[in-house]
Write a protein that holds these residues in place. Sequence first.
Motif, short mmCIF file in Angstrom:
data_model
loop_
_atom_site.label_atom_id
_atom_site.label_comp_id
_atom_site.label_asym_id
_atom_site.label_seq_id
_atom_site.Cartn_x
_atom_site.Cartn_y
_atom_site.Cartn_z
N THR A 1 0.86 -1.17 0.00
CA THR A 1 0.00 0.00 0.00
C THR A 1 0.90 1.23 0.00
O THR A 1 1.79 1.35 0.85
N VAL A 2 0.69 2.11 -0.96
CA VAL A 2 1.44 3.36 -1.04
C VAL A 2 0.43 4.50 -1.21
O VAL A 2 -0.74 4.27 -1.48
N THR A 3 0.92 5.72 -1.04
CA THR A 3 0.02 6.87 -1.10
C THR A 3 0.62 8.00 -1.93
O THR A 3 1.79 8.36 -1.73
N TYR A 4 -0.17 8.52 -2.82
CA TYR A 4 0.13 9.77 -3.52
C TYR A 4 -0.57 10.87 -2.73
O TYR A 4 -1.60 10.65 -2.10
N ARG A 5 -0.01 12.09 -2.75
CA ARG A 5 -0.62 13.22 -2.07
C ARG A 5 -0.87 14.32 -3.10
O ARG A 5 0.03 14.69 -3.85
N ALA A 6 -2.12 14.81 -3.13
CA ALA A 6 -2.48 15.86 -4.08
C ALA A 6 -3.02 17.07 -3.34
O ALA A 6 -3.76 16.93 -2.36
N THR A 7 -2.67 18.25 -3.83
CA THR A 7 -3.14 19.51 -3.25
C THR A 7 -3.68 20.39 -4.36
O THR A 7 -3.03 20.58 -5.40
N ASN A 8 -4.86 20.94 -4.14
CA ASN A 8 -5.45 21.92 -5.04
C ASN A 8 -4.83 23.27 -4.68
O ASN A 8 -5.01 23.77 -3.57
N THR A 9 -4.11 23.86 -5.60
CA THR A 9 -3.38 25.10 -5.32
C THR A 9 -4.17 26.36 -5.69
O THR A 9 -3.61 27.45 -5.71
N THR A 10 -5.48 26.20 -5.97
CA THR A 10 -6.29 27.35 -6.37
C THR A 10 -7.30 27.71 -5.28
O THR A 10 -7.39 27.02 -4.25
N ASP A 11 -8.08 28.75 -5.55
CA ASP A 11 -9.13 29.17 -4.62
C ASP A 11 -10.52 28.71 -5.10
O ASP A 11 -11.53 29.29 -4.72
N LYS A 12 -10.55 27.69 -5.95
CA LYS A 12 -11.84 27.14 -6.40
C LYS A 12 -11.73 25.61 -6.45
O LYS A 12 -10.62 25.06 -6.55
N PRO A 13 -12.85 24.92 -6.33
CA PRO A 13 -12.81 23.46 -6.42
C PRO A 13 -12.36 23.01 -7.80
O PRO A 13 -12.74 23.61 -8.81
#
Length: 180
Positions: free
Chosen positions: A93-105
Motif C-alpha cells: 500500500t502506497v500513497t500519492y498526495r495531491a493539493t489543489n493550489t487554487t481558490d476554487k474546487p
Amino acid sequence: MAATAERRNEKVAMTLAGIVLGMTGLAFASVPLYQLFCQVTGYGGTTQVATDAPKGVIDRQMTVRFDSNIDSALAWQVTPARPVSGQVGALETVTYRATNTTDKPLTGMAVFNVVPEKAGYYFNKMECFCFTEQTLAPGETVDMPIVFFVDPEIDQNHDLDTVREITLSYTFYASNTEGS
C-alpha cells in the motif's frame, strides 16, 4: 436494359451504405475494444485489476517506483509515493498526495501506465484513486492510496527475467466536470 443498370446501381448503393455503416460502427467500437485488448494483454503498460490478494510470494525481489505528471490545465501539486522494494507477490500500500493550489474546487482524474510495458500484465491493483474522479476543495490536500501486488507468475515469463524495477506513472488531468 435500363432496369438492369438501375438494379446494379441500387446494389452498389446498398453495398456502399453497408460499408459506411460498418465503418461507423467499428469507429465507435474501437476505443472499448482497444481498452479490452490492453487489459487482457497488458499492452501499453496497462495494469490488471485484482479482487483477491496474491496467492503467495516468491523469493524474487522487485522495486516499484512511482511517478506523476500533471497537465497544465489542472492546478494541483502531486507528490508521488516513495519507491517500495520487496518480494514479488507481497501486497503493498502506497500513497500519492495531491493539493489543489487554487481558490476554487477542481476535479481531476488520473491515467496510468507501467514501464516496462510487458510488466503491466503482472501489475495488479486492488485499490486505486485512478478508478474515479477526484474533486478537491480550494487548498485541500488529500492522500490517495494504491493497493497493489506484482503477480508471482511474472517469474514464468522469461522475457522479464532481468526486470527488477517497475515504474508506475500517473498523469493527472482536469476533468470535464469542474467542482462538485
